[in-house]
Enzyme design. Structure first.
Site, short mmCIF file in Angstrom:
data_model
loop_
_atom_site.label_atom_id
_atom_site.label_comp_id
_atom_site.label_asym_id
_atom_site.label_seq_id
_atom_site.Cartn_x
_atom_site.Cartn_y
_atom_site.Cartn_z
CB THR A 102 -1.10 0.13 1.19
OG1 THR A 102 -1.50 -0.79 1.27
CG2 THR A 102 -1.76 1.34 1.51
NE ARG B 10 -9.03 -7.68 1.78
CZ ARG B 10 -7.47 -6.97 2.41
NH1 ARG B 10 -7.71 -5.89 1.18
NH2 ARG B 10 -7.38 -6.83 3.41
CB ILE B 11 -14.19 -2.81 2.36
CG1 ILE B 11 -14.24 -3.14 0.86
CG2 ILE B 11 -12.60 -1.39 2.24
CD1 ILE B 11 -15.57 -2.15 0.74
CG ASP C 187 -5.65 -1.43 6.41
OD1 ASP C 187 -4.80 -0.14 6.89
OD2 ASP C 187 -5.31 -2.11 5.35
CB THR D 217 1.40 -0.40 4.57
OG1 THR D 217 1.79 -1.18 3.31
CG2 THR D 217 2.74 -0.07 5.26
N GLY D 218 -0.10 -3.21 5.44
CA GLY D 218 0.47 -4.50 5.79
C GLY D 218 -0.99 -5.37 5.50
CD GLU D 219 -2.66 -10.86 8.67
OE1 GLU D 219 -3.86 -10.89 9.19
OE2 GLU D 219 -1.28 -10.65 9.21
N GLY D 220 -4.22 -6.31 6.56
CA GLY D 220 -5.31 -4.91 6.75
C GLY D 220 -6.23 -5.67 7.81
#
Length: 325
Positions: free
Chosen positions: A196, A224-225, A227, A246-249
């Site tokens: 991101t 899919r949405i 973070d 940023t990362g694992e939503g």
């Protein structure tokens, strides 16, 4: 006032085998965007304008996963999302499910400035974009040949791929080296390395702002949405600070990560870097992520629990850094 500060990111979670030429390419883009923001701050542009300007630049370059170069859904299309927040009055705007808007972050800004709402998605967001006269392009504009190849790999592996730029050899090596498969919401994934983009700024008046934009996950389920467009999860700004994650939503959403930085500063009296480190260590559970942050008194900070995070930061006092690991 302590002066302005700015930070940018191009995602947390970096393949340790990322070729050196790719690393240099990423650093050059981060430095270019950082200097764009610095020039705007030196010209006394407000923080909210600067975060939009910088993220637009990141969206326009196919290197990272936002705007042009966004990850592809399981259907081979692009569904982009973004959010922006202005700290002084906690105004915000967010969008999801965009397929033809050239710069999602600017549409998020228009939702904040020109609509009675905070969040628009899918066909409603696209219709609002047309009404506002923003630049629209064919979905093909966002799709790169490289991403088409990575989607094919993801489908063959029957998995979500987080880093659409990991070469095949790296993918095989990484998958083979993981004895217990990494998981998201209890489901196995092949590789963890999202990308991101985001920017946080405090201007010379002490006003904080944050902006985040993404194409999501390679081979994600349509609809899919993550973070990035969720205020308080991927993006947050208030009188104290501005944060972009940023990362694992899914883990960032559960931990309301961006808001948590402001909360521990407000309620625990932590300084910015202390708050960032605390949140990364204590609020992600087993998730992987990173974030950048600025405070109203001119501090800048970052934190991540992944191998690396594409990032750059600078302050009015003359500090400047661009890094990955």
């Amino acid at each position: 006032m302590a002066g302005w500060a700015i930070a940018v990111h191009g995602g947390a979670g970096v393949d340790p085998n990322l070729p050196l030429d790719r690393q240099e390419e990423a650093k050059k883009l981060l430095a270019r965007c950082l200097n764009l923001g610095i020039d705007a701050l030196r010209s006394d542009h407000p923080a909210i304008d600067v975060v939009e300007l910088v993220v637009r630049e990141l969206e326009s370059d196919p290197l990272f996963n936002s705007g042009r170069g966004s990850a592809l859904t399981e259907d081979g299309t692009v569904e982009m999302e973004a959010s922006i927040m202005d700290g002084p009055k906690r105004r915000c705007g967010a969008v999801s499910g965009l397929t033809t808007v050239k710069n999602p972050i600017s549409l998020a800004r228009l939702v904040m400035d020109k609509s009675p709402h905070s969040y628009l998605a899918f066909s409603g967001a696209e219709e609002f974009a047309r009404q506002q006269g923003v630049e629209m392009v064919c979905n093909d504009y966002f799709i790169t040949e490289e991403n088409v190849g990575m989607l094919k790999l993801a489908k063959e592996a029957n998995s979500i791929l987080f880093d659409y730029r990991i070469p095949n050899a790296g993918l095989e090596k990484c998958s083979a080296s993981v004895e217990t498969p990494l998981q998201m919401n209890g489901l196995p994934i092949s590789v963890y390395a999202p990308e991101t983009v985001g920017c946080v700024v405090v201007d010379s008046q002490g006003r904080c702002a944050a902006a985040t934009s993404t194409g999501g996950l390679m081979n994600k389920r349509s609809g899919r949405i993550g973070d990035s467009p969720l205020i308080g999860a991927g993006t947050y700004a208030c009188g104290l600070c501005g944060v972009s994650c940023t990362g694992e939503g899914e883990a960032i959403i559960r931990g309301t990560l961006a808001r948590e930085v402001a909360a521990v500063m407000e309620y625990k009296g932590m300084g910015l870097q202390e708050a960032v480190s605390y949140v990364v260590e204590e609020r992600l559970d087993e998730g992987k992520a990173g974030l950048i942050a600025v405070s109203s008194n001119g501090e800048v900070a970052c934190g991540f629990n992944t191998t690396g995070m594409f990032r750059g930061c600078a302050t009015e006092a003359g500090f400047m850094e661009v890094g990955i690991w």
